[in-house]
Design a protein around this motif. Structure first.
Motif, PDB file in Angstrom:
ATOM      1  N   UNK A  11     -52.540  65.438  -0.511  1.00 29.74           N
ATOM      2  CA  UNK A  11     -53.147  66.377   0.429  1.00 29.74           C
ATOM      3  C   UNK A  11     -54.069  67.308  -0.336  1.00 29.74           C
ATOM      4  N   UNK A  12     -55.098  67.786   0.329  1.00 28.39           N
ATOM      5  CA  UNK A  12     -55.995  68.753  -0.309  1.00 28.39           C
ATOM      6  C   UNK A  12     -55.379  70.143  -0.298  1.00 28.39           C
ATOM      7  N   UNK A  13     -55.804  70.937  -1.229  1.00 28.92           N
ATOM      8  CA  UNK A  13     -55.346  72.323  -1.276  1.00 28.92           C
ATOM      9  C   UNK A  13     -55.620  73.002   0.060  1.00 28.92           C
ATOM     10  N   UNK A  14     -54.647  73.781   0.515  1.00 29.31           N
ATOM     11  CA  UNK A  14     -54.749  74.429   1.817  1.00 29.31           C
ATOM     12  C   UNK A  14     -54.135  73.627   2.940  1.00 29.31           C
ATOM     13  N   UNK A  15     -53.816  72.380   2.665  1.00 30.82           N
ATOM     14  CA  UNK A  15     -53.248  71.509   3.677  1.00 30.82           C
ATOM     15  C   UNK A  15     -51.751  71.672   3.830  1.00 30.82           C
ATOM     16  N   UNK A  16     -51.182  70.814   4.676  1.00 29.04           N
ATOM     17  CA  UNK A  16     -49.749  70.883   4.996  1.00 29.04           C
ATOM     18  C   UNK A  16     -49.104  69.504   4.906  1.00 29.04           C
ATOM     19  N   UNK A  17     -47.824  69.517   4.614  1.00 29.33           N
ATOM     20  CA  UNK A  17     -46.995  68.322   4.664  1.00 29.33           C
ATOM     21  C   UNK A  17     -45.620  68.711   5.174  1.00 29.33           C
ATOM     22  N   UNK A  18     -44.957  67.753   5.794  1.00 37.29           N
ATOM     23  CA  UNK A  18     -43.583  67.971   6.237  1.00 37.29           C
ATOM     24  C   UNK A  18     -42.701  66.894   5.615  1.00 37.29           C
ATOM     25  N   UNK A  19     -41.778  67.322   4.780  1.00 39.34           N
ATOM     26  CA  UNK A  19     -40.834  66.410   4.173  1.00 39.34           C
ATOM     27  C   UNK A  19     -39.578  66.325   5.032  1.00 39.34           C
ATOM     28  N   UNK A  20     -38.984  65.142   5.047  1.00 38.37           N
ATOM     29  CA  UNK A  20     -37.713  64.925   5.737  1.00 38.37           C
ATOM     30  C   UNK A  20     -36.711  64.328   4.765  1.00 38.37           C
ATOM     31  N   UNK A  21     -35.453  64.604   5.001  1.00 36.99           N
ATOM     32  CA  UNK A  21     -34.379  64.023   4.203  1.00 36.99           C
ATOM     33  C   UNK A  21     -33.272  63.611   5.162  1.00 36.99           C
ATOM     34  N   UNK A  22     -33.058  62.312   5.260  1.00 36.40           N
ATOM     35  CA  UNK A  22     -32.025  61.778   6.133  1.00 36.40           C
ATOM     36  C   UNK A  22     -30.775  61.501   5.314  1.00 36.40           C
ATOM     37  N   UNK A  23     -29.651  62.048   5.763  1.00 39.81           N
ATOM     38  CA  UNK A  23     -28.393  61.919   5.030  1.00 39.81           C
ATOM     39  C   UNK A  23     -27.452  60.960   5.743  1.00 39.81           C
ATOM     40  N   UNK A  24     -26.682  60.231   4.956  1.00 28.92           N
ATOM     41  CA  UNK A  24     -25.653  59.357   5.500  1.00 28.92           C
ATOM     42  C   UNK A  24     -24.500  59.289   4.514  1.00 28.92           C
ATOM     43  N   UNK A  25     -23.326  58.972   5.045  1.00 27.91           N
ATOM     44  CA  UNK A  25     -22.157  58.825   4.184  1.00 27.91           C
ATOM     45  C   UNK A  25     -21.459  60.118   3.825  1.00 27.91           C
ATOM     46  N   UNK A  26     -21.863  61.222   4.437  1.00 28.36           N
ATOM     47  CA  UNK A  26     -21.180  62.495   4.197  1.00 28.36           C
ATOM     48  C   UNK A  26     -21.164  63.293   5.502  1.00 28.36           C
ATOM     49  N   UNK A  27     -20.184  64.180   5.647  1.00 26.66           N
ATOM     50  CA  UNK A  27     -20.150  65.021   6.866  1.00 26.66           C
ATOM     51  C   UNK A  27     -21.241  66.069   6.782  1.00 26.66           C
ATOM     52  N   UNK A  28     -22.377  65.759   7.368  1.00 23.72           N
ATOM     53  CA  UNK A  28     -23.595  66.537   7.150  1.00 23.72           C
ATOM     54  C   UNK A  28     -23.399  68.011   7.471  1.00 23.72           C
ATOM     55  N   UNK A  29     -22.684  68.308   8.544  1.00 25.45           N
ATOM     56  CA  UNK A  29     -22.563  69.716   8.943  1.00 25.45           C
ATOM     57  C   UNK A  29     -21.596  70.505   8.071  1.00 25.45           C
ATOM     58  N   UNK A  30     -20.998  69.850   7.095  1.00 23.04           N
ATOM     59  CA  UNK A  30     -20.126  70.535   6.132  1.00 23.04           C
ATOM     60  C   UNK A  30     -20.918  70.954   4.891  1.00 23.04           C
ATOM     61  N   UNK A  31     -22.073  70.339   4.703  1.00 25.08           N
ATOM     62  CA  UNK A  31     -22.847  70.546   3.482  1.00 25.08           C
ATOM     63  C   UNK A  31     -24.058  71.442   3.709  1.00 25.08           C
ATOM     64  N   UNK A  32     -24.243  72.372   2.772  1.00 23.97           N
ATOM     65  CA  UNK A  32     -25.527  73.054   2.670  1.00 23.97           C
ATOM     66  C   UNK A  32     -26.524  72.072   2.063  1.00 23.97           C
TER      67      UNK A  32
END
Length: 121
Positions: A11-32
């Motif tokens: 991306x060029x300077x000044x631009x935006x990106x959105x990163x995602x992280x999909x979790x599996x194999x752990x109780x997601x709502x227990x983890x920060x």
């Protein structure tokens, strides 16, 4: 446990990106969840973290006001919205999970493989 990041790119300077992280194999709502980054020749550094419920967020000074971390527990996913990107943000970005919000890389329990973010000037 798997943490799979996506959304990186060039991306060029000044631009935006959105990163995602999909979790599996752990109780997601227990983890920060958190995001760290590592530039070539540098140590892995803290970027942002979010508590289990999403009610508390933490940011490195370098990204405060530009990046926003959020999570959707129903989708086992954490996001990092990155705005006003600068070349110094160029790095591999890693998703991490821990039982409490952590700002030190060695304290994370699980890691993703990383996604490259490159900001051109």
């Amino acid at each position: 446990v798997q943490l799979v990041e996506s959304g990186g790119g060039l991306v060029q300077a000044g631009g935006s990106l959105r990163l995602s992280c999909a979790a599996s194999g752990l109780p997601f709502n227990v983890y920060a969840m958190g995001w760290f980054r590592q530039a070539p020749g540098k140590e892995r550094e803290f970027v942002a973290a979010i508590s289990r419920s999403g009610g508390n967020t933490y940011y490195a000074d370098a990204v405060k006001g530009r990046f926003t971390i959020s999570r959707e527990n129903a989708k086992n996913t954490v996001y990092l919205q990155m705005n006003s990107l600068i070349p110094e943000d160029t790095a591999v970005y890693y998703c991490a999970a821990a039982l409490t919000p952590v700002t030190i890389a060695t304290m994370a329990d699980y890691w993703g493989q990383g996604t490259q973010v490159t900001v051109s000037s």
